[in-house]
Design a protein around this motif. Structure first.
Motif, PDB file in Angstrom:
ATOM      1  N   GLY A 136       0.768  -1.236   0.000  1.00 39.70           N
ATOM      2  CA  GLY A 136       0.000   0.000   0.000  1.00 39.70           C
ATOM      3  C   GLY A 136       0.798   1.284   0.000  1.00 39.70           C
ATOM      4  N   ALA A 137       0.319   2.242   0.788  1.00 41.96           N
ATOM      5  CA  ALA A 137       0.944   3.558   0.834  1.00 41.96           C
ATOM      6  C   ALA A 137       2.350   3.482   1.418  1.00 41.96           C
ATOM      7  CB  ALA A 137       0.080   4.519   1.655  1.00 41.96           C
ATOM      8  N   TYR A 138       2.589   2.545   2.320  1.00 41.09           N
ATOM      9  CA  TYR A 138       3.915   2.393   2.901  1.00 41.09           C
ATOM     10  C   TYR A 138       4.923   2.025   1.809  1.00 41.09           C
ATOM     11  CZ  TYR A 138       7.745   0.614   5.798  1.00 41.09           C
ATOM     12  OH  TYR A 138       8.976   0.378   6.371  1.00 41.09           O
ATOM     13  N   GLY A 139       4.583   1.043   0.992  1.00 45.05           N
ATOM     14  CA  GLY A 139       5.471   0.642  -0.088  1.00 45.05           C
ATOM     15  C   GLY A 139       5.694   1.756  -1.095  1.00 45.05           C
ATOM     16  N   ALA A 140       4.611   2.420  -1.475  1.00 43.41           N
ATOM     17  CA  ALA A 140       4.727   3.510  -2.448  1.00 43.41           C
ATOM     18  C   ALA A 140       5.583   4.649  -1.898  1.00 43.41           C
ATOM     19  CB  ALA A 140       3.342   4.020  -2.824  1.00 43.41           C
ATOM     20  N   SER A 141       5.380   4.977  -0.635  1.00 41.60           N
ATOM     21  CA  SER A 141       6.123   6.099  -0.044  1.00 41.60           C
ATOM     22  C   SER A 141       7.600   5.770   0.109  1.00 41.60           C
ATOM     23  CB  SER A 141       5.515   6.491   1.306  1.00 41.60           C
ATOM     24  OG  SER A 141       5.607   5.436   2.241  1.00 41.60           O
ATOM     25  N   LYS A 142       7.934   4.519   0.415  1.00 41.57           N
ATOM     26  CA  LYS A 142       9.340   4.151   0.553  1.00 41.57           C
ATOM     27  C   LYS A 142      10.055   4.195  -0.793  1.00 41.57           C
ATOM     28  CE  LYS A 142      10.114   3.398   4.938  1.00 41.57           C
ATOM     29  NZ  LYS A 142      11.147   4.151   5.690  1.00 41.57           N
ATOM     30  N   HIS A 143       9.368   3.793  -1.864  1.00 45.40           N
ATOM     31  CA  HIS A 143       9.985   3.891  -3.189  1.00 45.40           C
ATOM     32  C   HIS A 143      10.175   5.355  -3.579  1.00 45.40           C
ATOM     33  CE1 HIS A 143      10.436  -0.189  -4.720  1.00 45.40           C
ATOM     34  NE2 HIS A 143       9.352  -0.501  -4.035  1.00 45.40           N
ATOM     35  N   ALA A 144       9.206   6.200  -3.239  1.00 48.91           N
ATOM     36  CA  ALA A 144       9.348   7.634  -3.512  1.00 48.91           C
ATOM     37  C   ALA A 144      10.471   8.227  -2.665  1.00 48.91           C
ATOM     38  CB  ALA A 144       8.029   8.354  -3.234  1.00 48.91           C
ATOM     39  N   LEU A 145      10.599   7.754  -1.431  1.00 48.43           N
ATOM     40  CA  LEU A 145      11.659   8.248  -0.552  1.00 48.43           C
ATOM     41  C   LEU A 145      13.034   7.888  -1.115  1.00 48.43           C
ATOM     42  CD1 LEU A 145      11.867   9.748   2.183  1.00 48.43           C
ATOM     43  CD2 LEU A 145      12.107   7.512   3.272  1.00 48.43           C
ATOM     44  N   ARG A 146      13.131   6.700  -1.708  1.00 52.48           N
ATOM     45  CA  ARG A 146      14.399   6.300  -2.321  1.00 52.48           C
ATOM     46  C   ARG A 146      14.764   7.253  -3.454  1.00 52.48           C
ATOM     47  NH1 ARG A 146      17.344   3.043  -5.856  1.00 52.48           N
ATOM     48  NH2 ARG A 146      18.755   1.577  -4.818  1.00 52.48           N
ATOM     49  N   ALA A 147      13.774   7.647  -4.245  1.00 52.77           N
ATOM     50  CA  ALA A 147      14.026   8.611  -5.316  1.00 52.77           C
ATOM     51  C   ALA A 147      14.459   9.953  -4.739  1.00 52.77           C
ATOM     52  CB  ALA A 147      12.774   8.776  -6.174  1.00 52.77           C
ATOM     53  N   LEU A 148      13.863  10.319  -3.608  1.00 52.69           N
ATOM     54  CA  LEU A 148      14.228  11.571  -2.941  1.00 52.69           C
ATOM     55  C   LEU A 148      15.688  11.534  -2.502  1.00 52.69           C
ATOM     56  CD1 LEU A 148      12.510  14.125  -2.107  1.00 52.69           C
ATOM     57  CD2 LEU A 148      12.476  13.139   0.190  1.00 52.69           C
ATOM     58  N   VAL A 149      16.119  10.392  -1.972  1.00 48.07           N
ATOM     59  CA  VAL A 149      17.513  10.232  -1.557  1.00 48.07           C
ATOM     60  C   VAL A 149      18.438  10.447  -2.751  1.00 48.07           C
ATOM     61  CG1 VAL A 149      19.239   8.578  -0.745  1.00 48.07           C
ATOM     62  CG2 VAL A 149      17.001   8.676   0.360  1.00 48.07           C
ATOM     63  N   SER A 150      18.106   9.856  -3.888  1.00 45.14           N
ATOM     64  CA  SER A 150      18.933  10.007  -5.080  1.00 45.14           C
ATOM     65  C   SER A 150      19.063  11.468  -5.485  1.00 45.14           C
ATOM     66  CB  SER A 150      18.345   9.196  -6.238  1.00 45.14           C
ATOM     67  OG  SER A 150      18.390   7.813  -5.970  1.00 45.14           O
ATOM     68  N   GLN A 151      17.944  12.193  -5.458  1.00 49.59           N
ATOM     69  CA  GLN A 151      17.972  13.592  -5.870  1.00 49.59           C
ATOM     70  C   GLN A 151      18.765  14.451  -4.888  1.00 49.59           C
ATOM     71  OE1 GLN A 151      14.185  15.259  -7.246  1.00 49.59           O
ATOM     72  NE2 GLN A 151      13.400  13.176  -7.468  1.00 49.59           N
ATOM     73  N   PHE A 152      18.517  14.267  -3.588  1.00 49.15           N
ATOM     74  CA  PHE A 152      19.272  15.032  -2.597  1.00 49.15           C
ATOM     75  C   PHE A 152      20.767  14.738  -2.701  1.00 49.15           C
ATOM     76  CE2 PHE A 152      15.444  15.742   0.302  1.00 49.15           C
ATOM     77  CZ  PHE A 152      15.499  17.125   0.202  1.00 49.15           C
ATOM     78  N   SER A 153      21.101  13.479  -2.957  1.00 52.24           N
ATOM     79  CA  SER A 153      22.509  13.095  -3.045  1.00 52.24           C
ATOM     80  C   SER A 153      23.216  13.841  -4.167  1.00 52.24           C
ATOM     81  CB  SER A 153      22.617  11.585  -3.260  1.00 52.24           C
ATOM     82  OG  SER A 153      23.956  11.190  -3.406  1.00 52.24           O
ATOM     83  N   VAL A 154      22.587  13.895  -5.327  1.00 52.54           N
ATOM     84  CA  VAL A 154      23.191  14.601  -6.465  1.00 52.54           C
ATOM     85  C   VAL A 154      23.266  16.098  -6.188  1.00 52.54           C
ATOM     86  CG1 VAL A 154      22.911  15.185  -8.894  1.00 52.54           C
ATOM     87  CG2 VAL A 154      22.459  12.856  -8.114  1.00 52.54           C
ATOM     88  N   GLU A 155      22.204  16.655  -5.610  1.00 53.03           N
ATOM     89  CA  GLU A 155      22.158  18.093  -5.376  1.00 53.03           C
ATOM     90  C   GLU A 155      23.124  18.545  -4.275  1.00 53.03           C
ATOM     91  OE1 GLU A 155      18.036  19.067  -4.754  1.00 53.03           O
ATOM     92  OE2 GLU A 155      17.436  18.236  -6.689  1.00 53.03           O
ATOM     93  N   CYS A 156      23.519  17.622  -3.412  1.00 52.20           N
ATOM     94  CA  CYS A 156      24.442  17.968  -2.321  1.00 52.20           C
ATOM     95  C   CYS A 156      25.879  17.548  -2.629  1.00 52.20           C
ATOM     96  CB  CYS A 156      23.993  17.303  -1.015  1.00 52.20           C
ATOM     97  SG  CYS A 156      22.447  17.952  -0.341  1.00 52.20           S
ATOM     98  N   ARG A 157      26.123  17.089  -3.838  1.00 53.67           N
ATOM     99  CA  ARG A 157      27.426  16.530  -4.177  1.00 53.67           C
ATOM    100  C   ARG A 157      28.547  17.542  -4.007  1.00 53.67           C
ATOM    101  NH1 ARG A 157      27.077  13.441  -9.596  1.00 53.67           N
ATOM    102  NH2 ARG A 157      25.870  12.016  -8.242  1.00 53.67           N
ATOM    103  N   SER A 158      28.271  18.802  -4.270  1.00 51.51           N
ATOM    104  CA  SER A 158      29.320  19.830  -4.187  1.00 51.51           C
ATOM    105  C   SER A 158      29.497  20.372  -2.773  1.00 51.51           C
ATOM    106  CB  SER A 158      28.996  20.985  -5.141  1.00 51.51           C
ATOM    107  OG  SER A 158      27.765  21.598  -4.779  1.00 51.51           O
TER     108      SER A 158
END
Length: 205
Positions: A123-145
């Motif tokens: 359900g929503a838990y699974g969907a939110s965790k997959h979205a959270l993983r995408a969030l981690v990827s984006q924050f990681s790239v944006e904080c690289r510098s």
């Protein structure tokens, strides 16, 4: 420490001080109703009392049990997305200016066995965790510098109330103590280990 469970916060405070460690600040807050103004107040209090912010570890999660998507009630879907995803994004975005000022800022998110969460009934838990993983990827790239380390952490199998809602037949006493993962996360925060960011498995099974 932030949690909606005031009793749990007080118990954590007792354990920490019993170990002779510095007294932590307790901040009761329900992420279900948290907005920008609440996090502004939180960060103002933290920076005033401690002089800055070095780390943010997202551990909060909402999961009420395995349910088919068509039977999931809209209020529960919205509540889970708010706690598991929206609040994590908002608090992270508002915290980043302070984390960037730290010599070793850390922005960590607790994830899951993502392969498992592609199955039915999460359900929503699974969907939110997959979205959270995408969030981690984006924050990681944006904080690289910057000096901010962004990690998505799979703590592995742990004894918890959340896990017991999915695995009813499992004996929780046979599962690892969450303190094991907590100590590994502390090592990451202290830069005692060198992970391969942005995703880390602490105890893969």
């Amino acid at each position: 420490m932030l949690d909606c469970d005031r009793t749990g916060l007080e118990q954590a405070w007792d354990r920490i001080t019993a170990e002779g460690l510095p007294e932590p600040a307790l901040y009761p807050l329900d992420l279900l109703g948290a907005g920008p103004e609440h996090f502004d107040e939180l960060l103002a209090n933290v920076t005033k009392e401690f002089g800055g912010l070095d780390a943010l570890v997202h551990c909060a999660a909402r999961f009420e049990g395995l349910t088919p998507l068509e039977q999931l009630q809209p209020p529960e879907w919205l509540a889970s997305i708010q706690v598991n995803l929206n609040a994590a994004w908002l608090l992270s975005a508002q915290s980043l200016p302070f984390l960037r000022q730290s010599e070793s800022g850390s922005l960590y998110f607790l994830l899951e066995d993502m392969g498992k969460l592609t199955g039915a009934f999460w359900g929503a838990y699974g969907a939110s965790k997959h979205a959270l993983r995408a969030l981690v990827s984006q924050f990681s790239v944006e904080c690289r510098s910057s000096r901010v380390q962004v990690l998505g952490i799979n703590p592995g199998v742990l004894r918890s109330a959340l896990r017991s809602r999915a695995y009813h037949a499992e004996n929780p006493n046979l599962q690892p103590d969450p303190e094991i993962a907590a100590r590994q996360i502390i090592k990451l925060l202290k830069r005692e280990v060198d992970p391969d960011p942005p995703f880390v498995d602490l105890n893969p099974v």
